[in-house]
Design an enzyme around this catalytic site. Sequence first.
Site, PDB file in Angstrom:
ATOM      1  N   ASP A  60       0.860  -1.174   0.000  1.00 52.57           N
ATOM      2  CA  ASP A  60       0.000   0.000   0.000  1.00 52.57           C
ATOM      3  C   ASP A  60       0.903   1.231   0.000  1.00 52.57           C
ATOM      4  O   ASP A  60       1.557   1.538   0.999  1.00 52.57           O
ATOM      5  CB  ASP A  60      -0.892  -0.043   1.251  1.00 52.57           C
ATOM      6  N   TRP A 201     -12.624 -26.407 -47.211  1.00 52.07           N
ATOM      7  CA  TRP A 201     -13.760 -26.521 -48.113  1.00 52.07           C
ATOM      8  C   TRP A 201     -14.042 -28.008 -48.386  1.00 52.07           C
ATOM      9  O   TRP A 201     -13.127 -28.782 -48.635  1.00 52.07           O
ATOM     10  CB  TRP A 201     -13.455 -25.782 -49.430  1.00 52.07           C
ATOM     11  N   ASP A 368     -30.392 -21.281 -57.801  1.00 53.62           N
ATOM     12  CA  ASP A 368     -29.108 -20.904 -57.191  1.00 53.62           C
ATOM     13  C   ASP A 368     -28.426 -19.844 -58.044  1.00 53.62           C
ATOM     14  O   ASP A 368     -29.056 -19.135 -58.838  1.00 53.62           O
ATOM     15  CB  ASP A 368     -28.258 -22.173 -57.002  1.00 53.62           C
ATOM     16  N   ASP A 369     -27.126 -19.745 -57.928  1.00 52.49           N
ATOM     17  CA  ASP A 369     -26.287 -18.747 -58.589  1.00 52.49           C
ATOM     18  C   ASP A 369     -26.566 -18.654 -60.098  1.00 52.49           C
ATOM     19  O   ASP A 369     -26.895 -19.659 -60.731  1.00 52.49           O
ATOM     20  CB  ASP A 369     -24.836 -19.194 -58.350  1.00 52.49           C
ATOM     21  N   LYS A 476     -31.109 -18.041 -50.185  1.00 52.71           N
ATOM     22  CA  LYS A 476     -29.843 -18.676 -49.786  1.00 52.71           C
ATOM     23  C   LYS A 476     -28.785 -17.575 -49.805  1.00 52.71           C
ATOM     24  O   LYS A 476     -28.543 -16.965 -50.841  1.00 52.71           O
ATOM     25  CB  LYS A 476     -29.488 -19.789 -50.765  1.00 52.71           C
ATOM     26  N   TRP A 477     -28.180 -17.324 -48.664  1.00 54.11           N
ATOM     27  CA  TRP A 477     -27.232 -16.199 -48.499  1.00 54.11           C
ATOM     28  C   TRP A 477     -25.822 -16.781 -48.487  1.00 54.11           C
ATOM     29  O   TRP A 477     -25.376 -17.321 -47.493  1.00 54.11           O
ATOM     30  CB  TRP A 477     -27.540 -15.492 -47.187  1.00 54.11           C
ATOM     31  N   ASP A 478     -25.134 -16.635 -49.592  1.00 59.11           N
ATOM     32  CA  ASP A 478     -23.821 -17.270 -49.741  1.00 59.11           C
ATOM     33  C   ASP A 478     -22.695 -16.290 -49.395  1.00 59.11           C
ATOM     34  O   ASP A 478     -22.914 -15.071 -49.291  1.00 59.11           O
ATOM     35  CB  ASP A 478     -23.689 -17.759 -51.203  1.00 59.11           C
ATOM     36  N   ASN A 480     -18.519 -16.489 -50.454  1.00 59.26           N
ATOM     37  CA  ASN A 480     -17.566 -17.435 -51.039  1.00 59.26           C
ATOM     38  C   ASN A 480     -16.096 -17.050 -51.015  1.00 59.26           C
ATOM     39  O   ASN A 480     -15.331 -17.499 -51.863  1.00 59.26           O
ATOM     40  CB  ASN A 480     -17.975 -17.711 -52.491  1.00 59.26           C
ATOM     41  N   ASP A 548     -20.340 -28.312 -49.309  1.00 62.37           N
ATOM     42  CA  ASP A 548     -20.532 -28.602 -50.737  1.00 62.37           C
ATOM     43  C   ASP A 548     -20.274 -30.076 -51.032  1.00 62.37           C
ATOM     44  O   ASP A 548     -20.439 -30.515 -52.175  1.00 62.37           O
ATOM     45  CB  ASP A 548     -19.592 -27.735 -51.585  1.00 62.37           C
TER      46      ASP A 548
HETATM   47  C1  DGJ Z   1     -21.112 -22.151 -52.965  1.00 60.42           C
HETATM   48  C2  DGJ Z   1     -22.252 -22.888 -52.340  1.00 60.42           C
HETATM   49  O1  DGJ Z   1     -21.798 -23.679 -51.300  1.00 60.42           O
HETATM   50  C3  DGJ Z   1     -22.955 -23.715 -53.408  1.00 60.42           C
HETATM   51  O2  DGJ Z   1     -23.986 -24.442 -52.823  1.00 60.42           O
HETATM   52  C4  DGJ Z   1     -23.455 -22.812 -54.490  1.00 60.42           C
HETATM   53  O3  DGJ Z   1     -24.471 -21.985 -53.989  1.00 60.42           O
HETATM   54  C5  DGJ Z   1     -22.318 -22.003 -55.059  1.00 60.42           C
HETATM   55  N1  DGJ Z   1     -21.579 -21.323 -54.036  1.00 60.42           N
HETATM   56  C6  DGJ Z   1     -22.838 -21.004 -56.067  1.00 60.42           C
HETATM   57  O4  DGJ Z   1     -21.867 -20.165 -56.504  1.00 60.42           O
END
Ligand code: DGJ
Length: 724
Positions: A60, A201, A368-369, A476-478, A480, A548
């Site tokens: 202290d 991946w 999809d895409d 579907k909200w990707d 990458n 995938d």
């Molecule tokens: C990556 C995803 O994992 C797939 O299922 C597909 O949607 C592709 N992208 C499309 O570019």
Amino acid sequence: MISYNKALRLLTLDNKRIGYAVYVNDAGYLETVYFGKHLASYADFSCIRDGKGYATPVYDAAAGEEYFYADGFKADVAPLEISPHGVWDKRGAPVIVRGANGSFETDLRFVSVRRIGGCHVPEGLPHVHGEGETADITLEDKQLGVRAHLYLTIFPGQDVIVKSFRIENKGKKAVRLVRAMSMQLGLPRSDYDLVHFCGRWAKERDYCCNRIHDGVQEVSSNLGRSSAEENPFVYLKAADATWDYGEVIGFNLIYSGNFRFRVLHGTYGGLHILYGMNDEDFEWTLAPGAAFETPQAVIAYSAAGVDAMSQAFHRFIRENLMTYAGNCDYKPVLFNSWEGCYFDFDTQLILSYIDDACKLGTELFVLDDGWFGARNSDRAGLGDWTVNREKIDLHRVMAHCRERGVKFGIWFEPEMVNYDSDLFRARPAFALGWGRKELTVGRHQFHLDFANGDAVEEIYRQMKAFLDEYPVDYIKWDYNRTVAEHVSAALPPERQGEVYHRLVLGYYSLLARLTSEYPHTMFEGCASGGGRFDLGTLCYCPQIWCSDESDPAQRIDIQFNTSLGYPLSCIGSHVNDSPVASYSAKAALALFGTYGYEMNPNKLTEGEMAELAAMAQVYRDYHRDVIEAGTLYHLRAPFAGNEMCMQCVSQDRRASLVLFMNKLKTPDKFRFLPLKGLDEKKRYRNTLDGAVHTGEYYANVGLNLSQLWMDEFSYRLIILTEEA
Ligand code: DGJ
């Protein structure tokens, strides 16, 4: 559930299932004196404090005296809720603040505690909800002028504690947060295995189990997303624990960005755990009056093995984390166009896909895409979210679905931009890292600078314009690529340490806005497969595409391991064209997740279509009550041998589904499979041999799987139903 005994200075959280106790010591530090099974009484507490001889002495300066705290606090041994930084305890602090004088010293001590009904809501972050009770503990470092709140939440009927911090600058000058993790936990034992899930991946969430050793072990991501390389779900398993015996403590973080789980086995024994946002390249300026909220950490406790921990997470995620309005409803059988035609489609082809998909029992068709901008390969178009009308007549496609009573969904990748896109040509500075001489590209695309509110707003504007014209049932909200150059042109030099976290905040702000404005649209998360499979995303998206890789050779492990921490209802799973297993084997596996298809349906034979339609019927009959809302038991782990077996039992224990699958071919074998979770007294007919037995029989004798010649990736899907 929460009480504070002022005389003992003991805070307890107990819901009759689990208990947690924190002692406020003489020095004002929070000692974690108990975490475990419910205790009838917390009156009698001895912790590792052992009188003066054992305590850390302090000097202290004002009195010119050396002394001990009367309760014998040993600074670098006692398990604490928040270790100080820059003083004696060097085990690691969850929060480090650099004050105006540049020092790193952060010494937060107890001020007060209050009980709040419900859960704390950290602004801008996904969070838990429901009938919890929260202890709000205020701590202060007077020298720094910083206050912190530690929130500890407990819920009725859940084996879970939720922890987070809020840090407030109460001083007159700015301070810098250089570490803002969500929790610390001290455990008095160290004989555990650390289980985590690493990968890449198409091979997400590999099971890794290592004995806790001396020193530091870490599980982390610095890729800007929770990642395929490591998952934020980890657990500690007592060395002698099994599926249904022994102590297991699971951890997860409600966050989709960089994280760090760090466990120290120190020289005095015991474990010192920190968990939260990764502090690599993190620095956050807190202006006077400003506050910072950490993501919430979720800890699940089991005294009865791995499955009870896993079930605790499943229940908690479904009841206290997910916010999608139709979360508990039946989810439609999904058909996704990606693996069938990739970018190569036109209106006619998609109409023919819808027609054939209907023959498989499809209830939701997803394009999809490839439907927008100049997107005919992965080289162009991201950022331009307007329909490519030359390629696809989306109104016609949606009308076709409507006529057939099928819902319609579509793909987006909102956080990305191709360098070949109108958006990039118009606003290059929206690309993260813009201004550098060289920028890393992943799949020919840049990450958008979501630390820049204008970039988020632009994508919101485009998506809203699309959604208002095309009212889709599903998105579907990707996502990458990972974050490479974490530099934002929108932030000044001294705020570049905020970029990683601001990207995640940008993701949440857009996702939160869209999911609340379109509450009946179901969002599914995705990131090159399962590269962002985490609790932050699950708050908004009731399901996430798992990987995938749909070939059972890898998929068996991916799904099984994912299900250790996440409910089957959220594990996006499709039957694809992979040649190694029959369609029905792949379908049986997809049933133990969300059930869907992803192939060229025009190529299926009538027999294959019938095979899949029959499995879709099983899905309709049993999925919601048995797989989604039921209890999951892991009976055979594929990481431990050649067989995989999962069993789900409905909450009313009237029905159960068992999936038994092998990897390599196995000849005849004498093999009984004891089941779990059935009502001992009830009688169940099984579809393996048609016999009727009691739950007691199935638990102790088991299903007779002997004399089954099982080819590679063959399976038995056994349905047990209660006999009237
Ligand atoms: C990556 C995803 O994992 C797939 O299922 C597909 O949607 C592709 N992208 C499309 O570019």
